[in-house]
Scaffold this active site. Sequence first.
Site, mmCIF file in Angstrom:
data_model
loop_
_atom_site.group_PDB
_atom_site.id
_atom_site.type_symbol
_atom_site.label_atom_id
_atom_site.label_comp_id
_atom_site.label_asym_id
_atom_site.label_seq_id
_atom_site.Cartn_x
_atom_site.Cartn_y
_atom_site.Cartn_z
ATOM 1 N N CYS A 193 11.178 1.100 10.671
ATOM 2 C CA CYS A 193 9.789 1.323 10.260
ATOM 3 C C CYS A 193 9.406 2.737 10.675
ATOM 4 C CB CYS A 193 8.881 0.295 10.953
ATOM 5 S SG CYS A 193 7.134 0.462 10.515
ATOM 6 N N LEU A 194 8.715 3.444 9.800
ATOM 7 C CA LEU A 194 8.282 4.798 10.158
ATOM 8 C C LEU A 194 7.353 4.790 11.363
ATOM 9 C CD1 LEU A 194 7.610 6.302 6.600
ATOM 10 C CD2 LEU A 194 9.666 6.524 8.019
ATOM 11 N N GLY A 244 9.295 2.525 2.096
ATOM 12 C CA GLY A 244 8.012 1.886 1.836
ATOM 13 C C GLY A 244 7.006 2.360 2.860
ATOM 14 N N HIS A 294 7.924 -6.732 4.495
ATOM 15 C CA HIS A 294 7.650 -5.813 5.611
ATOM 16 C C HIS A 294 6.324 -5.079 5.388
ATOM 17 C CE1 HIS A 294 9.072 -2.601 8.583
ATOM 18 N NE2 HIS A 294 8.048 -2.026 7.985
ATOM 19 N N GLU A 295 6.139 -4.560 4.169
ATOM 20 C CA GLU A 295 4.916 -3.780 3.905
ATOM 21 C C GLU A 295 3.677 -4.677 3.897
ATOM 22 O OE1 GLU A 295 5.335 -0.777 4.350
ATOM 23 O OE2 GLU A 295 7.476 -0.660 3.958
ATOM 24 N N HIS A 310 2.399 -5.215 7.295
ATOM 25 C CA HIS A 310 1.555 -4.129 7.827
ATOM 26 C C HIS A 310 0.078 -4.414 7.562
ATOM 27 C CE1 HIS A 310 4.206 -1.099 9.474
ATOM 28 N NE2 HIS A 310 4.979 -1.100 8.401
ATOM 29 N N GLN A 341 -0.413 2.675 8.084
ATOM 30 C CA GLN A 341 0.475 3.646 8.730
ATOM 31 C C GLN A 341 -0.037 5.079 8.637
ATOM 32 O OE1 GLN A 341 4.159 1.874 6.731
ATOM 33 N NE2 GLN A 341 4.944 2.593 8.692
HETATM 34 NI NI NI Z 1 6.892 -0.325 8.422
#
Ligand code: NI
Length: 179
Positions: A105-106, A52, A147-148, A151, A57
């Site tokens: 997480c990226l 995701g 989670h997304e 963000h 991000q």
């Molecule tokens: Ni993330």
Amino acid sequence: MVTQAIVKMGNKKLATPSTPVANFKNPLSGCPELALLIQNMKDTMIAKEGVGIGAPQVGCNKRIIMFGFDENKRYPNKQPVPFTVLINPQYRPLSEEMIDGWEGCLSVPCIRGLVPRYLSIEYSGYDLQGNLVTRLAEDFHARIVQHECDHLDGILFPYRLKDLKEFGYEDELGEQIYL
Ligand code: NI
């Protein structure tokens, strides 16, 4: 394929609440910038093996997320989640029940933490054609959406840890993070 640099924890954009996308009923018509942003998010998520991604991000504080995978190297034991783009997403828990799960997480590379999330949710948002999408989700699918959406509110998963001891580098935590 155009991949963007992923913004990492510490960057102010990740801590900034994002603004809704205006004209969301047909967000891509007459808006090549938005179409390009979404394509860049997709290319970047796939290139980085993400399950995701949120617009912050890639450095854009707009309320857009996407997620989904068939198989994923970073989460090898998870059931597939349908690929989904959501503009101005929202969710609500269907019960108070929370479940702990290992998340990465990226924007927090090479690190995982054990995070409590609602087990089951209903989520909604607008797709690329401007249609309202509403779905029920459980377990990992529900976890990704939460989670997304975090963000978009400037929240990263480490902020939600219950125990800092359940937090560390992937190669030190071992197989437990893939269960
Ligand atoms: Ni993330």
